[in-house]
Scaffold this active site. Structure first.
Site, PDB file in Angstrom:
ATOM      1  N   GLU A 106       0.886  -1.361  -0.116  1.00 21.72           N
ATOM      2  CA  GLU A 106      -0.030  -0.017   0.101  1.00 21.72           C
ATOM      3  C   GLU A 106       0.794   1.299  -0.124  1.00 21.72           C
ATOM      4  OE1 GLU A 106       0.613   2.087   2.915  1.00 21.72           O
ATOM      5  OE2 GLU A 106       1.928   0.120   3.307  1.00 21.72           O
ATOM      6  N   GLU A 248       5.110  -0.304   1.258  1.00 21.84           N
ATOM      7  CA  GLU A 248       5.063  -0.510  -0.108  1.00 21.84           C
ATOM      8  C   GLU A 248       4.762  -1.901  -0.538  1.00 21.84           C
ATOM      9  OE1 GLU A 248       8.232   1.017  -2.384  1.00 21.84           O
ATOM     10  OE2 GLU A 248       8.171   2.958  -1.422  1.00 21.84           O
TER      11      GLU A 248
END
Length: 280
Positions: A106, A248
């Protein structure tokens, strides 16, 4: 006020993902994985940061940004359900395209705060125990961050369910990732969980659908205290523990070669009987 970084950085980093220049892009290329970017609710218009149509970008925006949980509910129940459906649909699409494992990742400035709130609410833990420094905030900002989480938790009734928790203090990414976990598990595909944000989503997913648990793999242990709380609650051992705080999906992606090696050992290595090796 929970992070020194401006909200616009989310969109700028999304552009970096789409263009292949972020850490997760580099690690995915090394692991032989692909990166699919899903705009489920970036507050900033991606066109303003140079992102047009791209084959690796899915525009599935539920709303423009998650609301401030310090001021009131961050999402409506309908928005939570929409985000859950987005995640489940993306997982189904990727599996249909041939993915044999899914990795959660994310991007969202400030999103370790709602992650801590979701974890605290679902585990019944005090905010101070599961709220960390995120991108490395100072003591004063951390204290403010804990106070914001406490403010959100105070609005929740005792025993609130996962949908209520996500609506009151969660983010669009948490709901979408929870749906992604459930969608992957429904197709009997392992889902590799990244750090504290993905961990909060995985926790919510297990509360919504306990049958997903056997398909979860903890990619790594984030330095955020909430991440360790989730791993303990779900009884998951992380594949790697390198003190990462990047997000990430980077830690989960780093675990992929180890998981692939394990699968190959199980599938290809001869047993002692096969190799005619004398056993003790």
């Amino acid at each position: 006020g929970v992070t020194p970084w401006p909200q616009e950085v989310t969109a700028q980093m999304v552009a970096n993902f789409v263009h292949g220049g972020a850490a997760i892009n580099v690690l995915a290329r090394q692991a032989g994985a692909t990166v699919t970017v899903v705009d489920v609710g970036v507050a900033t218009d991606l066109v303003s940061v140079g992102v047009g149509e791209a084959p690796n970008l899915l525009r599935r925006r539920v709303r423009n940004g998650t609301r401030d949980l310090a001021d009131g509910p961050s999402l409506t129940p309908d928005e939570v359900r929409q985000a859950l459906d987005v995640g489940a649909a993306v997982a189904t699409e990727l599996v249909a395209q041939g993915a044999r494992a899914l990795v959660t990742g994310e991007m969202g400035i400030g999103n370790t705060t709602p992650a801590a709130a979701v974890i605290a609410a679902l585990l019944g833990r005090p905010a101070a125990e599961v709220t960390g420094r995120g991108t490395g905030v100072d003591d004063a900002t951390l204290a403010h961050k804990v106070a914001v989480v406490d403010r959100g938790l105070a609005r929740l009734p005792a025993g609130a369910g996962p949908l209520d928790v996500l609506a009151e203090v969660g983010g669009l990414e948490h709901a979408a990732l929870a749906g992604f976990v459930i969608g992957g598990a429904s197709h009997r595909v392992p889902v590799v969980v990244d750090g504290v944000i993905a961990g909060a989503a995985a926790l919510a997913a297990t509360r919504l659908c306990p049958a997903v648990h056997p398909y979860l793999v903890a990619g790594h242990r984030s330095t955020e205290p909430g991440a360790s709380a989730v791993l303990a609650a779900l009884e998951l051992e992380p594949v790697i523990d390198l003190g990462l705080r990047l997000g990430e999906g980077s830690g989960a992606c780093l675990a992929l070669p180890v998981l692939e090696a394990a699968a190959r050992i199980l599938g290809e290595m001869a047993t002692f009987a096969d190799a005619a090796v004398t056993e003790a």
